[in-house]
Design a protein around this motif. Structure first.
Motif, PDB file in Angstrom:
ATOM      1  N   LYS A   1       0.804  -1.212   0.000  1.00 52.66           N
ATOM      2  CA  LYS A   1       0.000   0.000   0.000  1.00 52.66           C
ATOM      3  C   LYS A   1       0.843   1.272   0.000  1.00 52.66           C
TER       4      LYS A   1
ATOM      5  N   ASP B   1     -10.676  -9.026   2.058  1.00 50.26           N
ATOM      6  CA  ASP B   1     -10.952  -7.853   2.878  1.00 50.26           C
ATOM      7  C   ASP B   1     -12.181  -7.124   2.340  1.00 50.26           C
TER       8      ASP B   1
ATOM      9  N   ARG C   1     -12.886  -4.174   3.060  1.00 57.25           N
ATOM     10  CA  ARG C   1     -12.454  -2.780   2.844  1.00 57.25           C
ATOM     11  C   ARG C   1     -11.091  -2.823   2.147  1.00 57.25           C
TER      12      ARG C   1
ATOM     13  N   TYR D   1      -9.372  -1.049   0.231  1.00 52.59           N
ATOM     14  CA  TYR D   1      -8.524   0.128   0.026  1.00 52.59           C
ATOM     15  C   TYR D   1      -8.014   0.719   1.339  1.00 52.59           C
ATOM     16  N   ARG D   2      -8.205  -0.011   2.434  1.00 57.86           N
ATOM     17  CA  ARG D   2      -7.733   0.498   3.728  1.00 57.86           C
ATOM     18  C   ARG D   2      -6.204   0.593   3.723  1.00 57.86           C
ATOM     19  N   ARG D   3      -5.685   1.561   4.472  1.00 56.69           N
ATOM     20  CA  ARG D   3      -4.241   1.753   4.595  1.00 56.69           C
ATOM     21  C   ARG D   3      -3.860   1.749   6.075  1.00 56.69           C
ATOM     22  N   PHE D   4      -2.649   1.323   6.338  1.00 55.00           N
ATOM     23  CA  PHE D   4      -2.133   1.296   7.703  1.00 55.00           C
ATOM     24  C   PHE D   4      -0.898   2.200   7.758  1.00 55.00           C
TER      25      PHE D   4
END
Length: 440
Positions: free
Chosen positions: A333, A371, A373, A375-378
């Motif tokens: 990501k 997943d 979601r 497009y989630r980012r950490f």
């Protein structure tokens, strides 16, 4: 009842081993492991763990009057040869889900039928068999975890198989030798085998399981079970572990075992999980940056929490579950690099590396898998400050930063320039000048 062969694969134990128990119902039992040259060298760490597990299994079988028969070559050809040489009427095998395992099973079925030998498949690799619970509407597998968890929790679990007290080998069978113990690559890898697994389980059950729900994301506390390598090789029964955890009220840990089963049923429906995206539309135009990829592999990205995880991987052949998420998200990501090289790198080092969980979790993190979601980012810095607030985990694996106190270790580039340059540690903008997106 004649003679039965049990082809052991990823069920290297005597406790709750349905395939072994079924074979032991015969008058004579042939426990067999075939070293497949096609799998040799994929991971020196797993090869070492495997050999330790086989040595321990042989001792367990000898204590019961039997032995582990060892052959090397094509597992189907060698199994049929042993069955014919011993006059076996049946071959017993634990069912598995990877493409390799299912091709082996189909070939073994074809050859067994040709030689008029029975083939019996058994559970034992998961708590609930893949395919035993299915979504409504005729789907082959659940694609979302929560509804699977509900069905899995309501399912009737099988009864544990009895541990054999006596194993009688046929007369005249050639035992076969195990090769010498390989060196492995990780100096602090745990020891393989059912004996080591049960010792680790006993210790963890006595000391840590009640606090798992609160502690399993705590990086410095290391409150995870570290049982995943033993589950991967079947040195522990996942069913017995789940039942023990349920009895102790460790619902958070039982949920993690359900996640493991979830990816097995996913892989049963999608066996190319390691190479093909489950959501092709999300398999975007990945960047090709060999330099950035190598920095990530070497634990030299300049982002301490990422580097700590990658160095733990090399040192121990294992990585904390939260660090796996952070390092995988950083590669896919933030650096925008394809998840498949990440899968391959983890496969090389992880003692617990398998297709369902390694590949399934990588696809989840990359947004190409299950997943909801995608497009989630950490943000790695926020993750570090939350799960390693004083920097204990980072300093454990990144010795260049041991002199930095507290949370400042997570952003060493904010130190005075002269102090930062004295650390012999790369800054993120020096390592990847155009990769500063993780700061956002």
């Amino acid at each position: 009842m004649g003679t039965a062969v049990v082809l052991l694969t990823r069920d290297l134990r005597v406790h709750d081993n349905p395939a072994l128990a079924a074979a032991c119902a015969a008058d004579r039992t042939v426990p067999l492991y075939v070293l497949d040259p096609k799998l040799a060298g994929l991971s020196p760490n797993r090869t070492r763990f495997l050999h330790q597990s086989l040595v321990d299994l042989r001792e367990q079988l000898r204590n019961r009057g039997g032995d582990l028969i060892v052959r090397e070559g094509d597992p189907v050809a060698e199994t049929i040869r042993v069955a014919r040489d011993t006059g076996a009427e049946t071959i017993n095998l634990a069912a598995d889900v990877s493409g390799y395992a299912r091709r082996r099973e189909q070939r073994l079925r074809t050859e067994s039928e040709r030689h008029r030998i029975g083939l019996e498949l058994h559970p034992g690799v998961t708590v609930v068999e893949p395919g035993a619970v299915r979504p409504g509407g005729g789907g082959e597998s659940y694609k979302v975890f929560t509804p699977y968890f509900r069905s899995w929790s309501a399912a009737t679990w099988r009864r544990q198989a009895p541990t054999p007290k006596q194993i009688d080998l046929p007369n005249g069978v050639t035992i076969g030798r195990l090769p010498g113990l390989p060196a492995g690559e990780s100096p602090h890898a745990c020891e393989g085998g059912e004996t080591a697994a049960r010792h680790r389980l006993t210790t963890w059950m006595r000391q840590d399981i009640e606090g798992y729900g609160e502690a399993h994301d705590d990086l410095p506390g290391d409150g995870t079970s570290r049982l995943s390598p033993y589950l991967r090789w079947g040195c522990l029964s996942p069913l017995a572990l789940a039942e023990a955890a349920r009895e102790r009220g460790a619902d958070a840990f039982v949920r993690q075992l359900c996640w493991r089963d979830f990816y097995y049923q996913v892989t049963r429906a999608f066996p190319t999980l390691s190479t093909e995206a489950m959501r092709p539309a999300a398999d975007r135009d990945w960047r090709h940056d060999d330099d950035a990829l190598q920095h990530w592999k070497d634990g030299l990205t300049g982002v301490p929490i990422v580097d700590a995880g990658m160095r733990q991987l090399r040192e121990e052949g294992w990585m904390h579950n939260r660090a796996r998420l952070i390092t995988a998200a950083f590669l896919t990501k933030h650096l925008g690099i394809d998840w498949r090289p990440g899968v391959a790198w983890f496969f090389r080092w992880l003692l617990d590396g398998d297709v369902p969980n390694n590949s399934g979790n990588w696809q989840w993190t990359a947004g190409t898998g299950n997943d909801t979601r995608p497009y989630r980012r950490f943000n790695p810095i926020r993750q570090a400050l939350r799960f390693d607030p004083e920097g204990v985990y980072v300093r454990r694996y990144v010795p260049e930063l041991k002199g930095i106190d507290g949370a400042a270790v997570h952003q060493p580039w904010r130190l005075p320039e002269s102090e930062f340059r004295s650390l012999d540690y790369p800054g993120p903008l020096e390592s990847h000048r155009d990769e500063a997106v993780w700061l956002r």
